[in-house]
Design an enzyme around this catalytic site. Structure first.
Site, PDB file in Angstrom:
ATOM      1  N   PRO A   2       1.632  -1.701   0.024  1.00 31.62           N
ATOM      2  CA  PRO A   2       0.541  -1.897  -1.031  1.00 31.62           C
ATOM      3  C   PRO A   2      -0.441  -1.008  -1.150  1.00 31.62           C
ATOM      4  CG  PRO A   2       0.703  -3.752   0.501  1.00 31.62           C
ATOM      5  CD  PRO A   2       1.909  -2.883   0.693  1.00 31.62           C
ATOM      6  N   GLU A   3      -0.802  -0.484  -2.294  1.00 32.20           N
ATOM      7  CA  GLU A   3      -1.867   0.588  -2.511  1.00 32.20           C
ATOM      8  C   GLU A   3      -3.055  -0.033  -3.055  1.00 32.20           C
ATOM      9  OE1 GLU A   3      -0.044   4.310  -3.824  1.00 32.20           O
ATOM     10  OE2 GLU A   3       1.600   3.558  -3.014  1.00 32.20           O
ATOM     11  N   LYS A  58      -6.774   0.763   1.526  1.00 32.88           N
ATOM     12  CA  LYS A  58      -6.030  -0.211   1.172  1.00 32.88           C
ATOM     13  C   LYS A  58      -6.099  -1.503   1.956  1.00 32.88           C
ATOM     14  CE  LYS A  58      -2.644   3.647   1.104  1.00 32.88           C
ATOM     15  NZ  LYS A  58      -1.650   4.669   1.826  1.00 32.88           N
ATOM     16  N   ARG A 110       4.244  -6.938  10.396  1.00 29.25           N
ATOM     17  CA  ARG A 110       4.994  -6.167  11.787  1.00 29.25           C
ATOM     18  C   ARG A 110       4.157  -5.055  12.198  1.00 29.25           C
ATOM     19  NH1 ARG A 110       7.521 -10.112  13.997  1.00 29.25           N
ATOM     20  NH2 ARG A 110       8.383 -11.324  12.507  1.00 29.25           N
ATOM     21  N   ARG A 256       7.945  11.761   3.046  1.00 26.81           N
ATOM     22  CA  ARG A 256       7.990  10.763   2.237  1.00 26.81           C
ATOM     23  C   ARG A 256       9.161  11.003   1.172  1.00 26.81           C
ATOM     24  NH1 ARG A 256       3.273   7.508   2.845  1.00 26.81           N
ATOM     25  NH2 ARG A 256       1.936   8.354   4.210  1.00 26.81           N
TER      26      ARG A 256
END
Ligand SMILES: [Zn+2]
Length: 266
Positions: A2-3, A58, A110, A256
């Site tokens: 999530p950004e 974030k 995690r 990425r």
């Protein structure tokens, strides 16, 4: 991961649901997801009223009545759900904050975490984080100054949290597609018009992401806001570019998976 738009969506949806409410119970199923012994966490969080929720980059910060803060970073795979045992996704929650018979579940923590910190410690965590791109004080002039001093490639610069806050792998692809700039373009090669355009479109896309609810799963059962954002290029390898119809390509950039159009981004 999530950004900015996803965390902003969580913040605005959670505020009316749990803002001002008392945390009646804390359940920790994974001690590694927090930063202090479970007994200490419970002692400082249980029976505290949750005063406000803030976002920076974030992160979300849950501020409690006693001045303690819960700093949340969901990282890769983390998400939240609000509701009861019956409605919640069939997955283990690492942390659960109860508000009477409704609960806020933290799932998939995690790499992500919920840390109990003082305000000073939170400020310290944030000291190296760059400008909030949607902050009204973040002007085109300051963006131009930052870009004029910057070397390196566009994509990795947008991802750099010390340069600018809250943009990650997905929205950097979306922003660069809108700005018609290639992700591995070198910053010193940008002209003034391209930098101005990038500033406008970065803010446009992040606003759009927020407006449409980002891309996460629903936060609660009747939630039809979260997850409304449709990606233009990210994760759309082989599909037609919405602007020029050439196939969208995927390439590893800054380790990425990066999606872009080789035809209309330059
Ligand atoms: Zn194209």
């Amino acid at each position: 991961m999530p950004e900015l738009p996803e965390m902003e969506t969580y913040k605005s949806l959670l505020q009316p649901l749990i803002g001002g409410k008392k945390i009646t119970e804390v359940t920790i199923n994974r001690e590694k997801s927090i930063n202090v012994p479970i007994s200490q966490f419970k002692a400082q969080v249980e029976n505290q009223k949750l005063e406000t929720i803030q976002r920076r980059a974030k992160y979300l910060i849950f501020k409690l009545q006693n001045g303690s803060c819960l700093l949340l970073h969901l990282m890769l795979g983390g998400k939240m759900f609000y509701g009861d045992e019956h409605d919640k996704p069939d997955r283990t929650a690492q942390v659960r904050l109860s508000f009477g018979n409704q609960h806020l579940y933290f799932i998939g923590l995690r790499l992500g975490y919920l840390h109990l910190l003082s305000q000073e410690m939170v400020d310290q965590e944030f000291q190296d984080i760059g400008f909030e791109p949607l902050n009204p004080n973040f002007s085109l002039d300051s963006f131009r100054d930052m870009m004029n001093k910057k070397r390196g490639k566009l994509k990795s610069t947008l991802l750099n949290q010390e340069f600018i806050a809250g943009i990650g792998n997905r929205y950097s692809d979306e922003i660069l597609w809108h700005a018609q700039l290639l992700p591995d373009k070198n910053i010193p090669d940008l002209d003034v018009a391209q930098i101005n355009n990038l500033y406008e479109l970065m803010r446009y896309i992040l606003h759009l992401g927020i407006q449409q609810g980002g891309y996460m799963d629903p936060l609660y059962k009747e939630d039809n806001k979260t997850g409304g954002y449709q990606m233009f290029v990210h994760n759309r390898e082989g599909e037609a570019c919405p602007r020029c119809h050439a196939p969208i390509v995927q390439k590893e950039i800054s380790s990425r998976k990066t999606y872009f159009c080789n035809n209309c981004q330059h």
